[in-house]
Enzyme design. Structure first.
Site, PDB file in Angstrom:
ATOM      1  N   TYR A 196       6.682  -9.188  -0.238  1.00  3.98           N
ATOM      2  CA  TYR A 196       6.120  -9.336   0.669  1.00  3.98           C
ATOM      3  C   TYR A 196       5.631 -10.532   1.738  1.00  3.98           C
ATOM      4  CZ  TYR A 196       5.592  -4.309   0.174  1.00  3.98           C
ATOM      5  OH  TYR A 196       6.485  -2.974   0.019  1.00  3.98           O
TER       6      TYR A 196
ATOM      7  N   ASP B 263       4.988   1.158   6.716  1.00  8.60           N
ATOM      8  CA  ASP B 263       4.512   2.174   6.900  1.00  8.60           C
ATOM      9  C   ASP B 263       5.146   1.716   8.555  1.00  8.60           C
ATOM     10  OD1 ASP B 263       3.053   2.859   5.693  1.00  8.60           O
ATOM     11  OD2 ASP B 263       0.931   1.923   5.978  1.00  8.60           O
TER      12      ASP B 263
ATOM     13  N   ARG C  48       8.798   2.529   0.473  1.00 11.29           N
ATOM     14  CA  ARG C  48       8.248   2.724   2.010  1.00 11.29           C
ATOM     15  C   ARG C  48       7.310   1.798   3.025  1.00 11.29           C
ATOM     16  NH1 ARG C  48       5.155   8.460   0.086  1.00 11.29           N
ATOM     17  NH2 ARG C  48       6.755   9.115  -1.287  1.00 11.29           N
TER      18      ARG C  48
ATOM     19  N   ARG D 225      -1.585  -5.313   2.988  1.00  9.57           N
ATOM     20  CA  ARG D 225      -2.640  -5.424   3.868  1.00  9.57           C
ATOM     21  C   ARG D 225      -3.960  -5.842   3.400  1.00  9.57           C
ATOM     22  NH1 ARG D 225      -0.581  -0.648   7.352  1.00  9.57           N
ATOM     23  NH2 ARG D 225      -1.893  -1.569   8.383  1.00  9.57           N
TER      24      ARG D 225
END
Lengths: 261, 261
Positions: A117, A55, A53, A209
């Site tokens: 990422y 955000d 998933r 993050r």
């Protein structure tokens, strides 16, 4: 039921994240509707599941997902038209870039071996307007060498419990918080852009993050460099809460045995 | 009155073009309001004029403009705060990147010696969602070498009348349609991106979009290459009407004697 494997890219801004929401508006909702329309009358919903998933606000260049379509309904559609047909039912901020039949037993999430990422930081007094919503604007003076050195210490196998957020009520905590970061690369340019790439076997909720936000605080001189090591040693007892904002994060690729999506 | 010279970048999508509109919403409107707010009470409007107008959807990386502010009102604001202060009154899709006092007699439009425009084409079956609104999606098979060769024939001094659109009622036609293109460069990559750069002493209305649209039709095999030469020879009698869409166009820089804005 026929399982399709597909690669999908999206701009994170117009959507309510990846995961299906009551009232719609999530990337998954748009994809489920688009695949159902392809199948024609009588098919109300095609279940779509992603490798992970993202955000709200997080972008994807190469998310991988599966769609379980009724085999008969789908057989009518020639294979060379799959891509064009599904994209015709999607907003332009979501594009399916590749579709194939999944091999038997393949699952978008459980078969994934890792992810790549990217995090983009715009390190200048002014954020270029075409970067708005696509990079984290950090106007302060950033110690690039320190950022790179500290990022390197995250590579390898560690307990990243201190770099994990809670996913919210109703979600199970992961059984282990040990993960392996195969590669961490930090580079500067073009212009005031700083790019952090993280390739790993799996990531905890908001891990990229939280790592980026904490590294940035160190590179801005707002936190001592030793904190990174302390957080890695601390396991679950100590937590960092400096999450870099969603808009700078990109899911670049999902890794499977034998290649990408 | 004090004349300020400033460089401004903007994302073309959220605005109704550069030029002030009844009802607002143009980039010029936002800038005039922002500078007026800086000047404080009693200043209702600060006239802002750009080096050139850009249509709705066209982006700017380096538009140059002037703002005529009341000298006394502006004197209160320390110079090092000009940039931050004006940006605080602007939406994030417009950023002033540099402000200086203009030299006596300098005018954003009349002192300009040339402009650099860029046009971006995404030549792939699927438009990457993060390129939506930022590039022209051209899915067909493009003859890149022909595109480059034909683009080169536009360089130099020509009567570009055939590559000019009418600006609409109430606007004067230019006195001459002869312009000099100092540089035309076409390159491919990264990925399916094709970039056309045009540097010239001045451009007619929609000239870059008409040149790009016509070149693209030739490179797609929809028009014979000879058309380009015929259009250059034809002057005003013949016109092309294949304007590439606004979203791929970027005003990169305005050129003045002694450098950019």
């Amino acid at each position: 039921v026929l399982r399709l494997k597909f690669v999908v890219a999206y701009d994170g801004r117009p959507f309510r994240g990846w995961q299906s929401q009551a009232g719609g508006g999530a990337v998954q909702d748009f994809l489920e509707t688009a695949f159902a329309r392809l199948c024609g009358d009588g098919v109300e919903r095609v279940p779509v599941h992603g490798a992970g998933r993202t955000d709200a606000g997080v972008h994807a260049r190469g998310q991988v997902a599966q769609a379980d379509v009724p085999a008969e309904a789908f057989a009518r559609l020639p294979r060379e038209r799959w891509l064009t047909a599904v994209n015709a039912h999607l907003p332009p901020q979501i594009r399916v870039e590749k579709i194939t039949r999944a091999r038997a037993g393949w699952h978008a999430r459980f078969s994934a071996r890792g992810k790549w990422y990217r995090y983009r930081i715009w390190n200048a007094p002014t954020l270029q307007p075409l970067e708005f919503g696509r990079a984290w604007h950090l106007p302060g003076s950033l110690d690039f060498q320190l950022l790179r050195d500290m990022a390197a210490t995250l590579a390898g196998t560690h307990d990243f419990a201190a770099f994990a957020a809670n996913r919210g009520r109703g979600s199970k905590a992961p059984e282990t918080t040990v993960r392996t970061l195969h590669r961490v690369a930090v580079r500067r340019g073009p212009g005031p852009l700083v790019t952090l790439d993280f390739v790993g076997d799996g990531f905890l909720y908001r891990q990229v993050r939280l790592m980026t936000g904490t590294l940035a605080r160190v590179a801005l001189g707002k936190m001592p460099p030793e904190c990174i090591g302390e957080l890695l040693d601390a396991k679950s007892s100590l937590k960092t809460s400096f999450a870099a904002p969603a808009e700078g994060l990109y899911l670049m690729r999902v890794l499977y045995r034998g290649g990408t999506g």
